[in-house]
Design a protein around this motif. Structure first.
Motif, PDB file in Angstrom:
ATOM      1  N   MET A   1      27.520 -27.443   7.050  1.00 12.15           N
ATOM      2  CA  MET A   1      27.208 -26.048   6.806  1.00 12.15           C
ATOM      3  C   MET A   1      28.001 -25.583   5.598  1.00 12.15           C
ATOM      4  SD  MET A   1      26.686 -23.375   9.862  1.00 12.15           S
ATOM      5  CE  MET A   1      28.005 -22.216   9.773  1.00 12.15           C
ATOM      6  N   ALA A   2      27.369 -25.034   4.645  1.00 13.41           N
ATOM      7  CA  ALA A   2      27.954 -24.447   3.441  1.00 13.41           C
ATOM      8  C   ALA A   2      27.000 -24.692   2.287  1.00 13.41           C
ATOM      9  CB  ALA A   2      29.321 -25.017   3.098  1.00 13.41           C
ATOM     10  N   ILE A   3      27.015 -23.765   1.388  1.00  8.62           N
ATOM     11  CA  ILE A   3      26.286 -23.970   0.140  1.00  8.62           C
ATOM     12  C   ILE A   3      27.308 -23.923  -0.979  1.00  8.62           C
ATOM     13  CG2 ILE A   3      24.149 -22.957   1.038  1.00  8.62           C
ATOM     14  CD1 ILE A   3      24.870 -20.497  -0.839  1.00  8.62           C
ATOM     15  N   THR A   4      26.932 -24.444  -2.107  1.00 10.44           N
ATOM     16  CA  THR A   4      27.801 -24.412  -3.274  1.00 10.44           C
ATOM     17  C   THR A   4      27.166 -23.510  -4.308  1.00 10.44           C
ATOM     18  OG1 THR A   4      28.504 -26.684  -2.830  1.00 10.44           O
ATOM     19  CG2 THR A   4      28.891 -25.819  -5.053  1.00 10.44           C
TER      20      THR A   4
ATOM     21  N   ARG B   1      33.082 -16.561   1.188  1.00 10.04           N
ATOM     22  CA  ARG B   1      33.057 -16.813   2.629  1.00 10.04           C
ATOM     23  C   ARG B   1      31.600 -16.972   3.094  1.00 10.04           C
ATOM     24  NH1 ARG B   1      36.460 -18.084   6.910  1.00 10.04           N
ATOM     25  NH2 ARG B   1      38.009 -16.756   5.925  1.00 10.04           N
ATOM     26  N   ALA B   2      30.716 -16.098   2.596  1.00  5.65           N
ATOM     27  CA  ALA B   2      29.295 -16.196   2.960  1.00  5.65           C
ATOM     28  C   ALA B   2      28.735 -17.550   2.538  1.00  5.65           C
ATOM     29  CB  ALA B   2      28.500 -15.046   2.326  1.00  5.65           C
ATOM     30  N   ALA B   3      29.082 -18.007   1.342  1.00  9.74           N
ATOM     31  CA  ALA B   3      28.610 -19.314   0.874  1.00  9.74           C
ATOM     32  C   ALA B   3      29.147 -20.430   1.775  1.00  9.74           C
ATOM     33  CB  ALA B   3      29.023 -19.543  -0.575  1.00  9.74           C
ATOM     34  N   ALA B   4      30.398 -20.309   2.207  1.00  7.79           N
ATOM     35  CA  ALA B   4      31.001 -21.330   3.065  1.00  7.79           C
ATOM     36  C   ALA B   4      30.353 -21.351   4.446  1.00  7.79           C
ATOM     37  CB  ALA B   4      32.506 -21.082   3.190  1.00  7.79           C
TER      38      ALA B   4
ATOM     39  N   PHE C   1      21.781 -18.906  -1.628  1.00  6.72           N
ATOM     40  CA  PHE C   1      21.609 -17.674  -2.398  1.00  6.72           C
ATOM     41  C   PHE C   1      22.238 -17.825  -3.767  1.00  6.72           C
ATOM     42  CE2 PHE C   1      25.548 -17.017  -0.001  1.00  6.72           C
ATOM     43  CZ  PHE C   1      26.422 -16.469  -0.926  1.00  6.72           C
ATOM     44  N   THR C   2      21.865 -16.921  -4.649  1.00  7.56           N
ATOM     45  CA  THR C   2      22.358 -16.921  -6.010  1.00  7.56           C
ATOM     46  C   THR C   2      22.914 -15.551  -6.357  1.00  7.56           C
ATOM     47  OG1 THR C   2      21.769 -17.465  -8.302  1.00  7.56           O
ATOM     48  CG2 THR C   2      20.107 -16.305  -7.017  1.00  7.56           C
TER      49      THR C   2
ATOM     50  N   ALA D   1      20.548 -12.789  -4.311  1.00  7.97           N
ATOM     51  CA  ALA D   1      19.189 -13.032  -3.822  1.00  7.97           C
ATOM     52  C   ALA D   1      19.132 -14.393  -3.150  1.00  7.97           C
ATOM     53  CB  ALA D   1      18.183 -12.982  -4.966  1.00  7.97           C
ATOM     54  N   PRO D   2      18.334 -14.488  -2.089  1.00  9.15           N
ATOM     55  CA  PRO D   2      18.104 -15.801  -1.484  1.00  9.15           C
ATOM     56  C   PRO D   2      17.466 -16.714  -2.526  1.00  9.15           C
ATOM     57  CG  PRO D   2      17.091 -14.039  -0.179  1.00  9.15           C
ATOM     58  CD  PRO D   2      17.544 -13.436  -1.453  1.00  9.15           C
ATOM     59  N   PHE D   3      17.832 -17.990  -2.472  1.00 11.36           N
ATOM     60  CA  PHE D   3      17.307 -18.931  -3.460  1.00 11.36           C
ATOM     61  C   PHE D   3      16.534 -20.032  -2.751  1.00 11.36           C
ATOM     62  CE2 PHE D   3      17.384 -22.387  -6.451  1.00 11.36           C
ATOM     63  CZ  PHE D   3      17.058 -21.734  -7.617  1.00 11.36           C
TER      64      PHE D   3
END
Length: 143
Positions: free
Chosen positions: A1-4, A26-29, A37-38, A87-89
């Motif tokens: 779980m996490a985005i970069t 934190r949201a990205a993590a 998201f971007t 925005a969601p990506f």
């Protein structure tokens, strides 16, 4: 779980208040891959704000969300911008469900970080997005 977050997104956080950056990171993590998201925009110049305002972002009968005063400007007291657009990506401007999910993620992250935020699709903060014509779904700011 996490985005970069990509380099472009990170660069767009330059000058944004560290509390808001902490919430975004934190949201990205916390984000799952389907919650990618971007960062669209952080700190804005007056010229950029005027250009956005000139695009007619406010329709008759809607709440005015685009003004020449903005929390995207550097705050004279703190030296930081107090707002960001996300925005969601990949971006689909018509998919309000994904914007709502991103808002939920941001509010969970803000709660963990102990930071109060406001969302542009729920200016009155009553938990009912867009019910009064609020339409700035990408916008998050320090409350």
């Amino acid at each position: 779980m996490a985005i970069t977050l990509g380099q472009r997104s990170l660069a767009r956080l330059d000058g944004v208040h560290p509390k808001l950056v902490r919430v975004i990171m934190r949201a990205a993590a916390m984000a799952r891959p389907d919650e990618d998201f971007t960062v669209l925009e952080g700190v804005r110049t007056l010229e950029r704000q005027k250009a956005l305002y000139a695009q007619g972002r406010t329709a008759p009968g809607k709440i005015v969300t685009w003004t020449l005063k903005s929390n995207h400007f550097r705050n004279p007291r703190t030296g930081f911008g107090h707002a960001v657009d996300l925005a969601p990506f990949p971006i689909d401007w018509n998919d309000s469900v994904r914007f709502d999910r991103l808002a939920g993620l941001m509010f969970r992250a803000a709660s963990i970080e102990g930071v109060k935020i406001r969302w542009g699709a729920d200016w009155d903060q009553d938990g009912k997005p867009r019910e009064r014509g609020e339409s700035d779904s990408p916008h998050f700011e320090l409350a």
